[in-house]
Design a protein around this motif. Sequence first.
Motif, mmCIF file in Angstrom:
data_model
loop_
_atom_site.group_PDB
_atom_site.id
_atom_site.type_symbol
_atom_site.label_atom_id
_atom_site.label_comp_id
_atom_site.label_asym_id
_atom_site.label_seq_id
_atom_site.Cartn_x
_atom_site.Cartn_y
_atom_site.Cartn_z
ATOM 1 N N GLU A 1 0.837 -1.191 0.000
ATOM 2 C CA GLU A 1 0.000 0.000 0.000
ATOM 3 C C GLU A 1 0.876 1.248 0.000
ATOM 4 O OE1 GLU A 1 -1.962 -2.959 2.970
ATOM 5 O OE2 GLU A 1 0.048 -2.223 2.491
ATOM 6 N N SER A 2 0.319 2.317 -0.530
ATOM 7 C CA SER A 2 0.977 3.615 -0.481
ATOM 8 C C SER A 2 -0.081 4.698 -0.580
ATOM 9 C CB SER A 2 1.999 3.757 -1.614
ATOM 10 O OG SER A 2 1.362 3.658 -2.872
ATOM 11 N N VAL B 1 -5.096 2.840 10.126
ATOM 12 C CA VAL B 1 -4.168 2.195 9.205
ATOM 13 C C VAL B 1 -5.016 1.426 8.199
ATOM 14 C CG1 VAL B 1 -2.292 0.537 8.932
ATOM 15 C CG2 VAL B 1 -2.379 2.003 10.965
ATOM 16 N N TYR B 2 -4.762 1.679 6.928
ATOM 17 C CA TYR B 2 -5.527 1.051 5.861
ATOM 18 C C TYR B 2 -4.695 -0.071 5.238
ATOM 19 C CZ TYR B 2 -9.138 4.595 6.128
ATOM 20 O OH TYR B 2 -10.174 5.394 6.568
ATOM 21 N N TYR B 3 -5.331 -1.231 5.106
ATOM 22 C CA TYR B 3 -4.691 -2.415 4.553
ATOM 23 C C TYR B 3 -5.428 -2.869 3.307
ATOM 24 C CZ TYR B 3 -2.815 -2.871 9.314
ATOM 25 O OH TYR B 3 -2.197 -2.651 10.525
ATOM 26 N N GLN C 1 -12.524 -11.571 7.174
ATOM 27 C CA GLN C 1 -11.088 -11.371 6.982
ATOM 28 C C GLN C 1 -10.334 -12.695 6.837
ATOM 29 O OE1 GLN C 1 -9.416 -8.422 9.702
ATOM 30 N NE2 GLN C 1 -11.459 -7.560 9.997
ATOM 31 N N ARG C 2 -10.934 -13.775 7.323
ATOM 32 C CA ARG C 2 -10.253 -15.069 7.207
ATOM 33 C C ARG C 2 -10.190 -15.561 5.772
ATOM 34 N NH1 ARG C 2 -13.406 -18.233 11.910
ATOM 35 N NH2 ARG C 2 -15.085 -16.963 11.039
ATOM 36 N N LEU C 3 -10.955 -14.945 4.872
ATOM 37 C CA LEU C 3 -10.874 -15.321 3.459
ATOM 38 C C LEU C 3 -9.584 -14.840 2.811
ATOM 39 C CD1 LEU C 3 -14.471 -14.438 2.187
ATOM 40 C CD2 LEU C 3 -13.562 -16.718 2.695
ATOM 41 N N TYR C 4 -8.952 -13.867 3.424
ATOM 42 C CA TYR C 4 -7.841 -13.178 2.785
ATOM 43 C C TYR C 4 -6.501 -13.746 3.249
ATOM 44 C CZ TYR C 4 -11.411 -10.020 1.199
ATOM 45 O OH TYR C 4 -12.521 -9.505 0.598
ATOM 46 N N GLY C 5 -5.800 -14.336 2.292
ATOM 47 C CA GLY C 5 -4.519 -14.948 2.625
ATOM 48 C C GLY C 5 -3.334 -14.037 2.415
ATOM 49 N N SER C 6 -3.557 -12.946 1.691
ATOM 50 C CA SER C 6 -2.461 -12.025 1.401
ATOM 51 C C SER C 6 -2.843 -10.633 1.886
ATOM 52 C CB SER C 6 -2.166 -11.986 -0.095
ATOM 53 O OG SER C 6 -1.781 -13.260 -0.559
ATOM 54 N N TRP C 7 -1.941 -10.016 2.611
ATOM 55 C CA TRP C 7 -2.173 -8.688 3.179
ATOM 56 C C TRP C 7 -0.954 -7.802 2.940
ATOM 57 C CZ3 TRP C 7 -6.569 -7.190 6.016
ATOM 58 C CH2 TRP C 7 -7.485 -8.217 6.281
ATOM 59 N N GLY C 8 -1.235 -6.516 2.778
ATOM 60 C CA GLY C 8 -0.155 -5.548 2.735
ATOM 61 C C GLY C 8 0.255 -5.151 4.143
ATOM 62 N N GLN C 9 1.241 -4.264 4.211
ATOM 63 C CA GLN C 9 1.771 -3.855 5.511
ATOM 64 C C GLN C 9 0.962 -2.719 6.125
ATOM 65 O OE1 GLN C 9 2.865 -2.763 2.660
ATOM 66 N NE2 GLN C 9 3.082 -0.564 2.971
ATOM 67 N N GLY C 10 0.114 -2.082 5.322
ATOM 68 C CA GLY C 10 -0.724 -0.999 5.816
ATOM 69 C C GLY C 10 -0.125 0.369 5.556
ATOM 70 N N THR C 11 -0.996 1.347 5.446
ATOM 71 C CA THR C 11 -0.582 2.736 5.286
ATOM 72 C C THR C 11 -1.465 3.593 6.190
ATOM 73 O OG1 THR C 11 -0.126 4.509 3.692
ATOM 74 C CG2 THR C 11 -2.078 3.166 3.272
ATOM 75 N N GLN C 12 -0.835 4.522 6.894
ATOM 76 C CA GLN C 12 -1.557 5.341 7.879
ATOM 77 C C GLN C 12 -2.248 6.504 7.192
ATOM 78 O OE1 GLN C 12 -1.750 5.102 11.483
ATOM 79 N NE2 GLN C 12 -3.283 6.708 11.158
#
Length: 126
Positions: A5-6, A92-94, A110-121
């Motif tokens: 994310e950015s 923080v948005y992911y 949320q358990r459906l999602y196996g890939s996540w970003g690091q988040g952006t504030q």
Amino acid sequence: VQLVESGGGLVQRGGSVRLSCAASGFPLDYCTIAWFRQAPGKEREGVSCINGRDRSTHYADSVKGRFTISSDNAKNLVYLYMSSLKPEDTAVYYCAATYSTGTYQALMNQRLYGSWGQGTQVTVSS
């Protein structure tokens, strides 16, 4: 599979900002990409999602009419344009990816999602 994310930062009440989610390792055409957010002291919650194949979109009631999700599958990018921002949007948005499809309620599991970003504030000042 990687999501980055950015675009976050400090914005005034009523302002706007666009977040980007860059996906690599898989094509967006076969995925649902969602944006979640987590405010201080609160649980992470769903904000919006987009189906990479048919570009159908869903939004949480709290952001309907203010946020717009879109994707550029050629560039493997998903955007979240946020306008009329309020202090309660501070979080923080992911972004996250799943191969699942379905209703908004189902996709906000949320358990459906196996890939996540690091988040952006994103911080909205009053």
